[in-house]
Motif scaffolding. Structure first.
Motif, PDB file in Angstrom:
ATOM      1  N   THR A 188       0.840  -1.189   0.000  1.00 55.23           N
ATOM      2  CA  THR A 188       0.000   0.000   0.000  1.00 55.23           C
ATOM      3  C   THR A 188       0.877   1.241   0.000  1.00 55.23           C
ATOM      4  O   THR A 188       1.861   1.311   0.738  1.00 55.23           O
ATOM      5  CB  THR A 188      -0.910   0.005   1.252  1.00 55.23           C
ATOM      6  OG1 THR A 188      -1.462  -1.292   1.425  1.00 55.23           O
ATOM      7  CG2 THR A 188      -2.030   1.017   1.094  1.00 55.23           C
ATOM      8  N   CYS A 189       0.492   2.215  -0.807  1.00 48.79           N
ATOM      9  CA  CYS A 189       1.256   3.452  -0.862  1.00 48.79           C
ATOM     10  C   CYS A 189       0.841   4.352   0.303  1.00 48.79           C
ATOM     11  O   CYS A 189      -0.185   4.146   0.942  1.00 48.79           O
ATOM     12  CB  CYS A 189       1.002   4.158  -2.191  1.00 48.79           C
ATOM     13  SG  CYS A 189       1.935   5.695  -2.337  1.00 48.79           S
ATOM     14  N   LEU A 190       1.630   5.354   0.571  1.00 54.08           N
ATOM     15  CA  LEU A 190       1.304   6.290   1.654  1.00 54.08           C
ATOM     16  C   LEU A 190       0.004   7.033   1.349  1.00 54.08           C
ATOM     17  O   LEU A 190      -0.687   7.500   2.250  1.00 54.08           O
ATOM     18  CB  LEU A 190       2.449   7.287   1.850  1.00 54.08           C
ATOM     19  CG  LEU A 190       3.798   6.643   2.205  1.00 54.08           C
ATOM     20  CD1 LEU A 190       4.856   7.714   2.380  1.00 54.08           C
ATOM     21  CD2 LEU A 190       3.673   5.793   3.460  1.00 54.08           C
ATOM     22  N   CYS A 191      -0.330   7.138   0.051  1.00 56.68           N
ATOM     23  CA  CYS A 191      -1.562   7.834  -0.329  1.00 56.68           C
ATOM     24  C   CYS A 191      -2.764   6.913  -0.173  1.00 56.68           C
ATOM     25  O   CYS A 191      -3.903   7.347  -0.329  1.00 56.68           O
ATOM     26  CB  CYS A 191      -1.461   8.333  -1.771  1.00 56.68           C
ATOM     27  SG  CYS A 191      -1.538   7.001  -2.987  1.00 56.68           S
ATOM     28  N   GLY A 192      -2.535   5.643   0.110  1.00 53.99           N
ATOM     29  CA  GLY A 192      -3.637   4.708   0.311  1.00 53.99           C
ATOM     30  C   GLY A 192      -3.879   3.809  -0.882  1.00 53.99           C
ATOM     31  O   GLY A 192      -4.602   2.818  -0.780  1.00 53.99           O
ATOM     32  N   GLU A 249       6.780   2.468  -7.002  1.00 54.36           N
ATOM     33  CA  GLU A 249       6.368   3.535  -7.925  1.00 54.36           C
ATOM     34  C   GLU A 249       4.855   3.614  -7.860  1.00 54.36           C
ATOM     35  O   GLU A 249       4.176   2.673  -8.265  1.00 54.36           O
ATOM     36  CB  GLU A 249       6.764   3.179  -9.368  1.00 54.36           C
ATOM     37  CG  GLU A 249       8.249   3.178  -9.651  1.00 54.36           C
ATOM     38  CD  GLU A 249       8.789   4.555 -10.025  1.00 54.36           C
ATOM     39  OE1 GLU A 249       9.987   4.647 -10.326  1.00 54.36           O
ATOM     40  OE2 GLU A 249       8.002   5.536 -10.022  1.00 54.36           O
ATOM     41  N   CYS A 250       4.317   4.721  -7.364  1.00 55.76           N
ATOM     42  CA  CYS A 250       2.860   4.795  -7.244  1.00 55.76           C
ATOM     43  C   CYS A 250       2.274   5.549  -8.439  1.00 55.76           C
ATOM     44  O   CYS A 250       2.601   6.713  -8.660  1.00 55.76           O
ATOM     45  CB  CYS A 250       2.466   5.474  -5.951  1.00 55.76           C
ATOM     46  SG  CYS A 250       0.684   5.629  -5.779  1.00 55.76           S
ATOM     47  N   PRO A 251       1.400   4.854  -9.216  1.00 51.63           N
ATOM     48  CA  PRO A 251       0.780   5.515 -10.358  1.00 51.63           C
ATOM     49  C   PRO A 251      -0.228   6.589  -9.915  1.00 51.63           C
ATOM     50  O   PRO A 251      -0.495   7.538 -10.658  1.00 51.63           O
ATOM     51  CB  PRO A 251       0.069   4.380 -11.099  1.00 51.63           C
ATOM     52  CG  PRO A 251      -0.055   3.275 -10.124  1.00 51.63           C
ATOM     53  CD  PRO A 251       0.999   3.456  -9.069  1.00 51.63           C
ATOM     54  N   ALA A 252      -0.746   6.446  -8.702  1.00 52.35           N
ATOM     55  CA  ALA A 252      -1.777   7.387  -8.240  1.00 52.35           C
ATOM     56  C   ALA A 252      -1.186   8.735  -7.827  1.00 52.35           C
ATOM     57  O   ALA A 252      -1.628   9.781  -8.282  1.00 52.35           O
ATOM     58  CB  ALA A 252      -2.560   6.766  -7.089  1.00 52.35           C
ATOM     59  N   CYS A 253      -0.144   8.689  -6.960  1.00 55.22           N
ATOM     60  CA  CYS A 253       0.376   9.961  -6.445  1.00 55.22           C
ATOM     61  C   CYS A 253       1.788  10.261  -6.933  1.00 55.22           C
ATOM     62  O   CYS A 253       2.340  11.323  -6.661  1.00 55.22           O
ATOM     63  CB  CYS A 253       0.349   9.972  -4.920  1.00 55.22           C
ATOM     64  SG  CYS A 253       1.589   8.916  -4.173  1.00 55.22           S
ATOM     65  N   GLY A 254       2.374   9.297  -7.630  1.00 54.39           N
ATOM     66  CA  GLY A 254       3.686   9.538  -8.204  1.00 54.39           C
ATOM     67  C   GLY A 254       4.854   9.321  -7.251  1.00 54.39           C
ATOM     68  O   GLY A 254       6.002   9.593  -7.598  1.00 54.39           O
TER      69      GLY A 254
HETATM   70 ZN   LIG Z   1       0.628   6.830  -3.854  1.00 56.58          ZN
END
Ligand SMILES: [Zn+2]
Length: 361
Positions: free
Chosen positions: A315-319, A332-337
């Protein structure tokens, strides 16, 4: 806290006598309980057995010098039986009736109250009733109030273990917080981005263990050479254990001194995801480490919070969920970069979960 003892020859003989007698008492007490149960259906208690101790000692039939240490042997028998009855009650298929112990495998006895048959001398020696003044290697200062003293034989060497009651000397408060991710290659990664590498001795020790193991495997069973090889293997294991404990003590101390809130994964949770299973490589070491961290934190007035490890690495820090295989070390998070080292992100996620748990309570 465990320290190496350096007994003289006569003291080794005395230690062996004490251990042998503790073993004999253990087996006699076990025998009596078995007999009472078999022939009369009676369950003896600790008190039933302890009341006989005085008479046995008065008759000169027990060379275990310290009275309280003798009581402790009986308490051990009692514990073994209680555990057995618990297993029976729980409906265990094989509850495992308490067994007699051979002298070879009976390798420790305990002085249950400090000052009673055991004390430290001004010269830094350990006095044990029935043994004498023993030389100790104080590789780390002994801090806190001593509760009990246990003498151990391990791979032909002698050790003393002190159980300590910590007085809880609180450290000055700090707002610093940290999340810790158990590593596969490193020992751990912190939410600060810092990594704690496995100590350098680690690989060396692993190699040495493998060699010792192979040596045992090559010797013929029952031979004198095999026995010798086994002792060497036990020594190698003991050495690794001591080094690891030392590393854990130092690392946990530093963390507790630096941070007011420490969040870690609870790897005792059942049914870990497959990615977590790989982490069980470090598992045995990790829980031993958490134990040390736990009491040191409590002692210093710090907060240790254990979080559910499920999903911490996915899970990314952005959720957003960001799936990674074990081989993928980068996040590498596609949602928040967000683009960062996988373990670093996990450690931050663990800290976040830990803080939200603290908010709830
Ligand atoms: Zn993210």
């Amino acid at each position: 806290m465990q320290y190496r003892l350096y007994p003289k020859d006569a003291q080794i003989q005395a230690l062996k006598v004490q251990l042998g007698e503790a073993c004999r008492l253990y087996n006699a007490a076990l025998q009596e309980r078995r007999g009472a149960y078999k022939h009369a259906g009676l369950s003896l208690t600790y008190y039933d057995q302890a009341t006989q101790l005085k008479a046995i000692r008065a008759a000169g039939d027990l060379a275990l010098a310290n009275f309280s240490a003798s009581q402790d042997v009986l308490r051990r028998v009692d514990k073994t039986f209680k555990a057995f009855f618990r297993r029976v009650k729980a409906g265990a298929a094989q509850p495992g009736y308490p067994r007699f112990k051979s002298r070879k495998r009976f390798d420790s006895y305990t002085f249950p109250s400090w000052g009673d048959g055991c004390r430290l001398t001004d010269a830094g020696r350990l006095y044990l009733q029935g043994v004498g003044h023993l030389k100790v290697k104080w590789h780390r200062p002994l801090e806190g109030q001593i509760k009990t003293v246990t003498v151990k034989r391990q791979a032909g060497q002698w050790f003393v273990g002190f159980s300590i009651e910590y007085e809880g000397e609180a450290l000055p408060g700090t707002d610093a917080q940290v999340g810790i991710d158990v590593g596969l290659t490193d020992f751990a990664t912190l939410s600060t981005g810092e990594t704690i590498p496995n100590p350098r001795y680690y690989r060396k020790a692993q190699a040495r263990l493998r060699i010792a193991q192979r040596r045992v495997a090559r010797r013929t069973r029952g031979g004198a050479n095999r026995r010798k090889a086994v002792v060497l293997l036990q020594k190698a294991h003991a050495h690794v254990q001591n080094q690891r404990a030392d590393f854990h003590h130092k690392t946990s101390r530093t963390l507790v001194e630096t941070y007011g809130v420490i969040a870690v994964e609870d790897l005792n949770v059942k049914g870990l995801a497959s990615g977590m299973l790989a982490k069980s490589v470090n598992d045995a070491g990790w829980s031993a480490f958490i134990n040390k961290l736990d009491y040191k934190a409590a002692e210093a007035g710090r907060q240790l919070v254990c979080v559910n490890p499920r999903g911490t690495s996915q899970t990314c820090l952005c959720g957003a969920e960001v799936h990674k295989t074990l081989a993928q070390r980068w996040h590498e998070c596609p949602a928040c970069g967000l683009s960062a080292a996988r373990d670093h992100v996990s450690a931050q996620r663990i800290l976040g979960l830990g803080l939200s748990l603290l908010d709830l309570t």
